[in-house]
Enzyme design. Sequence first.
Site, PDB file in Angstrom:
ATOM      1  CG  ASP A   1      -1.717   1.251   1.477  1.00  9.75           C
ATOM      2  OD1 ASP A   1      -2.072   1.701   0.014  1.00  9.75           O
ATOM      3  OD2 ASP A   1      -2.194   1.545   2.481  1.00  9.75           O
TER       4      ASP A   1
ATOM      5  CG  ASP B   1      -1.136   1.616  -3.839  1.00  9.09           C
ATOM      6  OD1 ASP B   1       0.098   1.680  -3.870  1.00  9.09           O
ATOM      7  OD2 ASP B   1      -1.696   2.118  -2.674  1.00  9.09           O
TER       8      ASP B   1
ATOM      9  CG  HIS C   1      -4.459 -15.626  -7.229  1.00 12.20           C
ATOM     10  ND1 HIS C   1      -3.727 -16.319  -8.333  1.00 12.20           N
ATOM     11  CD2 HIS C   1      -5.632 -15.576  -7.757  1.00 12.20           C
ATOM     12  CE1 HIS C   1      -4.638 -16.417  -9.468  1.00 12.20           C
ATOM     13  NE2 HIS C   1      -5.852 -15.958  -8.872  1.00 12.20           N
ATOM     14  CG  ASP C   2      -6.953 -19.276  -7.512  1.00 13.69           C
ATOM     15  OD1 ASP C   2      -7.362 -17.971  -6.912  1.00 13.69           O
ATOM     16  OD2 ASP C   2      -6.759 -19.602  -8.839  1.00 13.69           O
TER      17      ASP C   2
ATOM     18  CG  ASN D   1      -3.452   5.184  -1.214  1.00 10.54           C
ATOM     19  OD1 ASN D   1      -3.345   3.991  -1.000  1.00 10.54           O
ATOM     20  ND2 ASN D   1      -4.593   5.718  -2.239  1.00 10.54           N
TER      21      ASN D   1
ATOM     22  CG  ASP E   1      -4.797 -12.898 -14.338  1.00 12.38           C
ATOM     23  OD1 ASP E   1      -5.375 -13.434 -14.884  1.00 12.38           O
ATOM     24  OD2 ASP E   1      -4.408 -13.018 -13.288  1.00 12.38           O
TER      25      ASP E   1
ATOM     26  CD  GLU F   1      -6.554 -20.872 -13.577  1.00 17.52           C
ATOM     27  OE1 GLU F   1      -6.539 -20.994 -12.579  1.00 17.52           O
ATOM     28  OE2 GLU F   1      -7.527 -20.070 -14.019  1.00 17.52           O
TER      29      GLU F   1
ATOM     30  CG  ASP G   1      -6.059   2.683   0.213  1.00 18.81           C
ATOM     31  OD1 ASP G   1      -4.925   1.875   0.354  1.00 18.81           O
ATOM     32  OD2 ASP G   1      -6.570   2.873  -1.079  1.00 18.81           O
TER      33      ASP G   1
HETATM   34  O1  ISL Z   1      -9.175 -21.934  -6.955  1.00 20.90           O
HETATM   35  C1  ISL Z   1      -9.380 -22.862  -7.365  1.00 20.90           C
HETATM   36  C2  ISL Z   1      -9.817 -23.749  -6.507  1.00 20.90           C
HETATM   37  O2  ISL Z   1     -10.439 -23.469  -5.358  1.00 20.90           O
HETATM   38  C3  ISL Z   1      -9.802 -23.133  -8.625  1.00 20.90           C
HETATM   39  O3  ISL Z   1     -10.722 -23.901  -8.812  1.00 20.90           O
HETATM   40  C4  ISL Z   1     -10.080 -21.838  -9.233  1.00 20.90           C
HETATM   41  O4  ISL Z   1     -11.363 -21.379  -9.182  1.00 20.90           O
HETATM   42  C5  ISL Z   1      -9.698 -22.303 -10.781  1.00 20.90           C
HETATM   43  O5  ISL Z   1      -8.142 -22.555 -10.966  1.00 20.90           O
HETATM   44  C6  ISL Z   1      -9.941 -20.907 -11.762  1.00 20.90           C
HETATM   45  O6  ISL Z   1      -9.260 -19.924 -11.237  1.00 20.90           O
HETATM   46  C7  ISL Z   1      -9.079 -18.635 -11.691  1.00 20.90           C
HETATM   47  O7  ISL Z   1     -10.342 -18.080 -12.120  1.00 20.90           O
HETATM   48  C8  ISL Z   1     -11.315 -17.959 -11.076  1.00 20.90           C
HETATM   49  C9  ISL Z   1     -10.834 -16.906  -9.856  1.00 20.90           C
HETATM   50  O8  ISL Z   1     -11.488 -17.070  -9.083  1.00 20.90           O
HETATM   51  C10 ISL Z   1      -9.298 -17.475  -9.724  1.00 20.90           C
HETATM   52  O9  ISL Z   1      -8.813 -16.492  -8.757  1.00 20.90           O
HETATM   53  C11 ISL Z   1      -8.548 -17.457 -11.028  1.00 20.90           C
HETATM   54  O10 ISL Z   1      -7.001 -17.689 -10.668  1.00 20.90           O
HETATM   55  C12 ISL Z   1     -12.579 -17.102 -11.798  1.00 20.90           C
HETATM   56  O11 ISL Z   1     -12.081 -16.087 -12.688  1.00 20.90           O
HETATM   57 CA    CA Z   2      -3.567   2.042  -1.363  1.00 24.07          CA
END
Ligand code: ISL
Ligand code: CA
Length: 549
Positions: A19, A27, A320-321, A21, A96, A249, A23
């Site tokens: 971050d 960013d 991130h998943d 700023n 992305d 993906e 909040d």
């Molecule tokens: O995160 C998952 C398992 O919980 C996967 O099934 C995931 O939903 C899948 O890999 C698709 O992910 C991508 O598309 C989703 C988004 O929520 C995810 O963050 C992204 O990486 C929908 O856009």
């Molecule tokens: Ca910020």
Amino acid sequence: MRWYKSSVIYQIYPRSFQDSNHDGIGDLPGIISRLDYLQHLGVTAIWLSPIYASPLYDNGYDIADYCAIHPDYGTMADFQKLLAEAHRRQIKIIMDLVINHTSSEHSWFKQAISDEKSPYRDYYFIRSGKKKPNNWTSFFGGSAWTYLPNENLSYLHLFAPEQPDLNWENPQLRMEIKNILRFWLDMGVDGFRCDVINLLSKPKKLRNSRRFLVLKGAEYYINGPKIHEYLQELKRDVFNQYDMMTVGECVFITPAKALEYIEEGVDELNMVFQFDHMAVDNYFKWFLRPFKPYRLKLALAKWQDAINGRGWNSLYLENHDQPRSVSRFGNLDYYYASATMLATLVFFQQGTPFIYQGQEIGMTNAHFTSLNQYRDVETKRIYQIGRTQLKLSHKRMMHKIKYMSRDNARTPMQWDDSKHGGFSDANPWIEANPNFVTINVKDNLANEHSIFHYYQKLIALRKTYSVIIEGDFKLHYPKHRALVYYERCFQDQQLIVLCNYSTKPLSFKPLHDFSEFTVILDNDDNKGPVLQAYQARVLFRRTADDKHS
Ligand code: ISL
Ligand code: CA
């Protein structure tokens, strides 16, 4: 050799990175302020999770305007500055691209549902009436159809109801998407990570699924009928016109199917993200099974054997998943050793490494104890479904969530030991892990034997030894439960990777004369033949007779 093959790509989840700023939300200026850090680590590209205008039901994977920056993250000028500052440091920027669905607040969708005559109606799967057109289910649980009582319409969404699926059959839609791609590429971005790209094509008739329990409909839309036609079109009209890369993906994909996208000569995509090694501790995400190291080893080796020489692999342990890898596949009692062993095991294979923010300092899963500390839409939906439909106890659901929630990877980046880990001086949008006091960048930088410095060495070695990038791959002792022993060869270079994926000292019969090799990386001071718990060692030699070429 195309540039992406020698790249090391760092994934930033902008909301949680830095971050600037006050909040509590990461960013673009925050990212700019950390570019020197990334350059110091040695990465050569950044993949930015979505920063577009969005109502953020799914943290930006629900895009409301593909050509605008969300004000939480900054302005278009900030983005252009990031691009310039990154390029100045020889760092590329990968965006992305979420084109399987939009946000329900995208103007296309709003027009589509409000006006029957709108050309946008055919951009989506919209049917009149309340009756669900089929029994398909969403990735986030529940039906894949949502009914809008005011409009008396139902529409398809493979993810949250706020993420209606796009109809790729429509040529006008495809043209608009191509223009969006050109908009970013002309600005100077270097490629795209394509969200759930293998779900784009749905069949003409949306028939009932015969699948049991989860992901009803998957048999129709995974690698659907026209997916290759659509990607060939994107390639011909856009990708081929730029010096860019793509990584798609691809959920539930086999190596054979992946080659239909990435095989040299086909080149619809440069790489895919596959999920076999993300299934080694579960049957289907929330249905957990005990983790076994050899399953991870074999899942990765399967992709090496199938793809090398014909296409190009992506290499990753986190995104991130997914939960944090040291919590999930490592051992917190052997924290440094297991985190660095995992890095060695994966990133010396053939392919392009993707490092997720915080992985390089060994960040661990979130510490949350209560459901309301979680922010993720999937986590909340799965909890509800588990409780109401599957009748599982609160305790059982919290156990699953603690292990698997996507928020495990989304807590703020831990920069130092000040409040909120130096991410922000305001309350962050999601709580920091209190272990920022000991696990943080500042400490990693100050400590010569840190996970950061191990990653930094590992990345630097790719620039010295081309065998790490180009070498073939051979797994030895495939059936061994604890030993990971693989070999890479390229021209006169030979590389051996040894890992002890267990807590017990490990002796084994070498298949090579190690005295001919030099150790180029080791996560332990022990030089002997018996590997200590989670010890990882990389050996190199040049063969005089070029016998491997
Ligand atoms: O995160 C998952 C398992 O919980 C996967 O099934 C995931 O939903 C899948 O890999 C698709 O992910 C991508 O598309 C989703 C988004 O929520 C995810 O963050 C992204 O990486 C929908 O856009
Ligand atoms: Ca910020």
